[in-house]
Design a protein around this motif. Structure first.
Motif, mmCIF file in Angstrom:
data_model
loop_
_atom_site.group_PDB
_atom_site.id
_atom_site.type_symbol
_atom_site.label_atom_id
_atom_site.label_comp_id
_atom_site.label_asym_id
_atom_site.label_seq_id
_atom_site.Cartn_x
_atom_site.Cartn_y
_atom_site.Cartn_z
ATOM 1 N N VAL A 1 70.670 -16.714 66.830
ATOM 2 C CA VAL A 1 70.738 -16.577 65.321
ATOM 3 C C VAL A 1 69.827 -16.459 64.097
ATOM 4 N N ALA A 2 69.226 -17.569 64.202
ATOM 5 C CA ALA A 2 68.377 -17.820 63.614
ATOM 6 C C ALA A 2 67.152 -16.464 62.794
ATOM 7 N N GLY A 3 66.778 -15.784 64.362
ATOM 8 C CA GLY A 3 66.133 -14.395 64.335
ATOM 9 C C GLY A 3 66.667 -13.616 63.882
ATOM 10 N N ILE A 4 67.531 -13.433 64.061
ATOM 11 C CA ILE A 4 68.982 -11.836 63.948
ATOM 12 C C ILE A 4 69.211 -12.906 62.564
ATOM 13 N N ASP A 5 69.587 -13.608 61.636
ATOM 14 C CA ASP A 5 70.107 -13.637 60.234
ATOM 15 C C ASP A 5 68.651 -13.674 59.297
ATOM 16 N N ALA A 6 67.093 -13.644 59.868
ATOM 17 C CA ALA A 6 66.423 -13.231 59.701
ATOM 18 C C ALA A 6 65.831 -12.431 59.400
ATOM 19 N N GLY A 7 66.445 -10.766 60.121
ATOM 20 C CA GLY A 7 66.446 -10.049 59.808
ATOM 21 C C GLY A 7 66.109 -9.256 61.456
ATOM 22 N N ALA A 8 65.487 -9.984 62.928
ATOM 23 C CA ALA A 8 65.176 -8.890 63.727
ATOM 24 C C ALA A 8 66.675 -7.929 64.168
ATOM 25 N N ASP A 9 65.901 -7.201 65.161
ATOM 26 C CA ASP A 9 66.768 -6.060 65.662
ATOM 27 C C ASP A 9 67.093 -6.107 67.066
ATOM 28 N N ASP A 10 66.824 -7.438 67.463
ATOM 29 C CA ASP A 10 66.891 -7.665 68.857
ATOM 30 C C ASP A 10 66.310 -8.791 68.863
ATOM 31 N N TYR A 11 67.055 -9.407 70.678
ATOM 32 C CA TYR A 11 65.882 -10.800 70.980
ATOM 33 C C TYR A 11 66.444 -10.536 72.947
ATOM 34 N N VAL A 12 65.187 -11.110 72.922
ATOM 35 C CA VAL A 12 65.378 -11.560 74.602
ATOM 36 C C VAL A 12 64.741 -12.967 74.710
ATOM 37 N N ALA A 13 65.849 -13.787 76.141
ATOM 38 C CA ALA A 13 64.867 -14.922 76.143
ATOM 39 C C ALA A 13 63.616 -15.363 77.065
ATOM 40 N N LYS A 14 63.606 -16.211 76.929
ATOM 41 C CA LYS A 14 61.837 -16.402 77.688
ATOM 42 C C LYS A 14 63.009 -17.308 79.228
#
Length: 228
Positions: free
Chosen positions: A88-101
């Motif tokens: 959530v913090a990453g998306i709110d900071a401006g990330a476009d997508d994420y992948v979980a390790k």
């Protein structure tokens, strides 16, 4: 296309760099937040893979700083699987997508392809311009359905022009997006690769805009304008 990988785990960093390089990307890498922030601030990238848990400067702070500075390149963040708050913090900071390790490298490659594609306004991996078609997933180039054999550098020049078709691309922009920071950059090499491409492609698909650079325009269409 030029990618930045910011990951502090040396083994994972090497795996990502190797995978992107093998897929035809130009890759720069950093192992801490400060170096990653500096590269993202000073070099033009088509996409970034950014770990959240970094030494010196955490990934969220790096991303927030880039966005404040007006850096708009697509960013894929790497998060711990059980840390939904990081996502959530990453998306709110401006990330476009994420992948979980932990993740499969193929998933990261696919998500980066999608981010680069969307940033250029393309819906699929296949980009067409008149009789020319390029599949950015397989690296296959065809003209009227017939495969065209290109060197790796010829392909990189063509792929970048196709991603930004109808827009004038300067030699400087091509160099910045096709070579890493340590490469001895010479704009004359771009002219050589464009000349080779013209011998392999039909008609006047690659147009020279005097004093500005190059543009791919589909036959019978009107260019969007002359500003790069």
């Amino acid at each position: 296309m030029r990618i930045l990988v910011v990951e502090d785990d040396p083994d994972l960093n090497r795996q990502l760099v190797a995978a992107f390089s093998e897929a035809g990307y130009v890759v720069d890498a950093a192992t801490d937040g400060e170096d990653g922030h500096f590269l993202g601030e000073t070099e033009p990238y088509d996409a970034v893979v950014l770990d959240i848990g970094l030494p010196s400067m955490d990934g969220i702070s790096v991303l927030e700083a880039w966005r404040r500075e007006g850096r708009a390149m697509p960013v894929l963040i790497l998060t711990a699987r059980d840390r939904w708050s990081d996502k959530v913090a990453g998306i709110d900071a401006g990330a476009d997508d994420y992948v979980a390790k932990p993740f499969h490298i193929e998933e990261v490659l696919a998500r980066i392809r999608a981010l680069v594609r969307r940033a250029a306004g393309h819906a699929t991996n296949e980009i067409e311009c008149g009789p020319l078609r390029i599949d950015t997933k397989s690296g296959r180039v065809t003209v009227n359905g017939n495969p065209i054999k290109l060197t790796s550098h010829e392909y990189k020049v063509l792929e970048y022009l196709m991603h930004h078709r109808n827009r004038v691309i300067s030699r400087t922009e091509l160099i910045e997006h096709l070579y890493d920071q340590d490469f001895d950059r010479d704009s004359n090499t771009i002219e050589v690769f464009v000349g080779r491409l013209r011998k392999k492609l039909p008609g006047e698909l690659i147009e020279t805009v005097r004093g500005l650079g190059y543009r791919i325009v589909a036959p019978g269409t009107q260019p969007a304008g002359n500003a790069p």
